[in-house]
Design an enzyme around this catalytic site. Structure first.
Site, PDB file in Angstrom:
ATOM      1  N   GLU A   1       0.822  -1.207   0.000  1.00 58.03           N
ATOM      2  CA  GLU A   1       0.000   0.000   0.000  1.00 58.03           C
ATOM      3  C   GLU A   1       0.863   1.267   0.000  1.00 58.03           C
ATOM      4  OE1 GLU A   1      -2.806  -0.558   3.308  1.00 58.03           O
ATOM      5  OE2 GLU A   1      -4.154  -1.543   1.894  1.00 58.03           O
TER       6      GLU A   1
ATOM      7  N   ASP B   1      -8.163  -9.221   3.391  1.00 57.24           N
ATOM      8  CA  ASP B   1      -8.066  -8.124   4.346  1.00 57.24           C
ATOM      9  C   ASP B   1      -9.233  -8.097   5.325  1.00 57.24           C
ATOM     10  OD1 ASP B   1      -7.223  -5.891   5.620  1.00 57.24           O
ATOM     11  OD2 ASP B   1      -7.665  -4.485   4.011  1.00 57.24           O
TER      12      ASP B   1
ATOM     13  N   GLU C   1     -13.374  -2.989  11.284  1.00 55.57           N
ATOM     14  CA  GLU C   1     -13.250  -2.158  10.082  1.00 55.57           C
ATOM     15  C   GLU C   1     -14.245  -2.576   9.000  1.00 55.57           C
ATOM     16  OE1 GLU C   1      -9.336  -2.276   8.324  1.00 55.57           O
ATOM     17  OE2 GLU C   1      -9.998  -1.265   6.510  1.00 55.57           O
TER      18      GLU C   1
END
Ligand code: GCV
Length: 720
Positions: free
Chosen positions: A306, A380, A408
């Site tokens: 990332e 993820d 999340e």
């Protein structure tokens, strides 16, 4: 705050006031220590009437303090600390701290380095309870374990317990930034008050107590997307103050760092891990940190992922990147946790394959004080993922687990989702790496491949919210993570029950429905968000609402359609040999099970399935999707009803907060259902099965709603 509460409680008890309602804002977590029922009190007192310790140490004092606090709250009797053995004495300590314990000649082998033994015994003709360990930390953990027995109303008259943690590093990862925002935090600001530190807020001690009560022994203070200013001397002094505050509770501090630190912190021209100047810089940097914090744990690193810098920027491998840090911290006893969460926008092959492809060739090349930290699934932290194929594929590497406690991708703080069941599912998964029975748990605890440096990390969900985790039920996820980090074989149900008893009540009519709600809650979220193996179909940027039509994040290359591949023919990502062949990263037996079209949990993760194709349920894919999404909404409605039935059994404050959140969850489950079905129907063109309502609005409406919701969420949380 807790002290005031407990003093009040003691006064209430002295006045015979047990049963008078107390404020419940969730601050005390599972360490509430409310009075046991009068009928049970005598038998508990018989096991813990007085405390008998030995010499003191900061950790033994913490153990004693907790026993006093807990027993005062539970049994209403301030405990005298004596030296004489009498009936009902609770003896605690190590053979080194207590001559009485030394004299008992207990076999403490099963307690290991950090565990404990709890025994009911007769000593000099007196019946006593003994909490003994090889080290002070074990005594502290034993103290919490003993209190938990009473809190959950276990019989303590004939105890013969030996318990030791199965992972060496049991660690929270705080994704906290120095401005006190948290990358994925939904519970207020970061706990670390940098402008106030090095002064220690009492909340820091309660944080340490809560972690120690579960056996957690480590914390990474800062985000893996690291702000390197934390290495400046003024910050390091603050970090050192936290290390001092946490030390009595057995918690070591670690920091996230970037591979590029030699440039940003050291002022060098390169961060090439093979450059002699860089090697020397890491060594002197480690020396500097250890001078400030002699028991500093080490580094956590995200590299070449990332957009983060990493060794590949210099043509070096991840193992070479880790090596330069590993040798620097090794003389101090430090370790490096090197993350395997890697992918980059340039890699247009299947993202789910990336970590395995990159790390398997490096097996055996990492130093022995490096742990490769692997997320539970290959993508993820989705509501459901198969286990990461890296588990089982790195026999010659220390491999640790990374779970995400903060939700999340499962509804932030508002949606109720107990993650114990999700983690249990992963830990029990059989990798077949050494034949059947090679569970992920056995790899992570080092048993399968004979590793002694082991670990489990959880991305923390704590913040400055009065209730710490943003919702009462999110506390259960912190709790479950800690308990599984101690013992990955514990059952999610037992953990849920333990938590409920301590957090709410021991009354079966309260415990039963709450545990039932918790146990079904994660599957419910899966059903109304991403059933049948769907993943990553969140709306633009927030990872909160539905957005199958949109991009998953600000990174334009990873739009939701990349993950679900909806087209006129069907839905799902073909990861079979005819597709990306990601399935080949698993052992053949596992690959067959995971990608079997009858395995509906992962159907669309591994297969592109025709809209009208008949599934093992007897329904077509389209009908099954409608059924699952609708069922998810129905189950949230049921959760709400179950919770409403608990009105009056749960205190008003925590009842109301949870009721409000469940109302939001119901509305948003409906939003998810309707938005996703409207979108998928635009491809399937099939009618809604009989009895199932079509969305009330056209697709455009949901797209607009999604955009507005995302904007609101951004404004409210400042998240990207
Ligand atoms: C810390 C996901 C999250 C990021 C997180 C990243 C990681 O992409 O959305 O916020 O960054 O995972 O685990 O490094």
């Amino acid at each position: 705050m807790n002290i005031v509460r407990n003093v009040m409680l003691a006064l209430l008890l002295l006045c015979g006031g047990a049963g008078v309602a107390q404020a419940e804002d969730g601050y005390e977590l599972w360490l509430r220590y409310r009075p046991v029922e009068a009928t049970a009190r005598a038998s508990y007192l018989a096991a813990a009437r007085t405390l008998v310790g030995g010499t003191s140490s900061p950790t033994l004092d913490a153990a004693q303090g907790e026993l006093r606090r807990g027993l005062t709250g539970l049994l209403g009797r301030p405990q005298a600390t004596g030296t004489a053995v009498a009936d009902g004495a609770l003896l605690y300590g190590t053979p080194a701290s207590s001559t009485i314990i030394a004299g008992l000649k207990l076999d403490l082998t099963p307690a290991g380095e950090e565990g404990y033994v709890i025994r009911s015994m007769t000593v000099d003709g007196h019946s006593v309870t003994v909490i003994a360990a090889n080290n002070d930390k074990g005594v502290l953990y034993g103290a919490f374990a003993f209190l938990r027995l009473i809190q959950t109303r276990q019989d303590v008259t004939a105890l013969a317990i030996a318990s030791a943690p199965q992972h060496k590093i049991r660690i929270l990862n705080h994704w906290d930034n120095l401005d006190r925002n948290s990358e994925r935090g939904y519970a207020g600001l970061s706990l670390w008050n940098w402008s106030q530190l090095p002064q220690i807020d009492p909340r820091m001690i309660d944080y340490a107590r809560a972690n120690a009560s579960l056996g957690l022994n480590a914390t990474v203070l800062n985000n893996v997307n690291a702000d390197l200013r934390i290495y400046r001397p003024e910050y390091l002094a603050k970090v050192a103050a936290l290390a001092d505050a946490f030390r009595p509770y057995g918690i070591k501090l670690y920091l996230s760092i970037l591979s590029s630190a030699p440039i940003q912190v050291g002022g060098l021209k390169t961060a090439d891990p093979l450059d002699p100047q860089v090697i020397a810089w890491w060594k002197s940097e480690a020396d500097r940190i250890y001078k400030a914090i002699p028991d500093f744990g080490g580094f956590l690193v995200k590299a070449n992922s990332e957009g983060m810098p990493g060794p590949q920027d210099y043509g070096r491998t991840q193992a070479e990147g880790a090596h330069v840090m590993a040798v620097a911290v090794k003389p101090h006893g430090g370790i490096v946790m090197w993350r395997a969460f890697v992918y980059s926008p340039e890699n247009r092959d299947d993202r789910a394959k990336k970590a395995h492809a990159e790390f398997v060739p490096l097996d055996g090349k990492f130093d022995d004080n490096v742990l490769v930290q692997i997320k539970n699934g290959p993508l993820d932290f989705q509501p459901r993922e198969p286990f990461s194929p890296l588990f089982g594929a790195l026999p010659n590497t220390n491999a640790m687990m990374e779970f995400q406690i903060t939700k999340e991708y499962l509804g932030f703080a508002t949606h109720l989702a107990y993650l114990g069941t999700m983690w249990e599912e992963t830990l029990k998964s059989d990798t077949q790496a050494r034949g059947p029975g090679s569970s992920v748990a056995k790899i992570v605890n080092g048993q399968l491949f004979n590793h002694t440096l082991t670990g489990m990390a959880g991305v923390a969900n704590t913040g400055t919210a009065e209730n710490w985790s943003g919702s009462i039920f999110n506390q259960a996820n912190w709790y479950a993570f800690g308990r599984l980090a101690w013992d990955p074989e514990l059952s999610a149900r037992d953990i849920a029950e333990e938590w409920t008893r301590q957090t709410f009540s021991n009354n079966a009519t309260t415990v039963r429905p709450i545990v039932a709600m918790m146990m079904g809650s994660r599957q419910t979220v899966v059903d109304y968000m991403m059933p049948l193996g769907l993943n990553m179909i969140f709306g633009n940027g927030t990872h909160y609402g539905p957005g199958p039509w949109d991009e998953i994040s600000s990174r334009p290359d990873w739009r939701a359609p990349y993950y679900h591949k909806a087209d006129a023919n069907g839905l799902g990502f073909n990861r079979q040999a005819s597709g990306s062949n990601a399935v080949a990263q698993y052992q053949p037996g596992v690959a067959a099970q995971l990608s079997d079209r009858d395995n509906l949990d992962y159907l669309l993760w591994f297969n592109h399935v025709g809209w009208s194709e008949q599934l093992s349920t007897g329904r077509s894919l389209w009908d099954e999707l409608v059924y699952r999404y609708t069922d998810g909404v129905t189950k949230v409605k049921q959760m709400r009803r179950n919770w409403t039935a608990l009105r009056g059994r749960v205190d008003g404050e925590r009842y109301n907060l949870t009721a409000q959140y469940l109302a939001i969850q119901e509305a948003e489950a409906q939003w998810w259902r309707d938005a996703c079905l409207a979108y998928f129907q635009s491809f399937s063109k099939l009618p809604y099965p009989k009895g199932y309502a079509a969305p009330a609005h056209p697709l455009d409406y949901y797209k607009g709603l999604d955009a507005r919701k995302n904007l609101d969420a951004k404004l409210a949380t400042g998240l990207n």
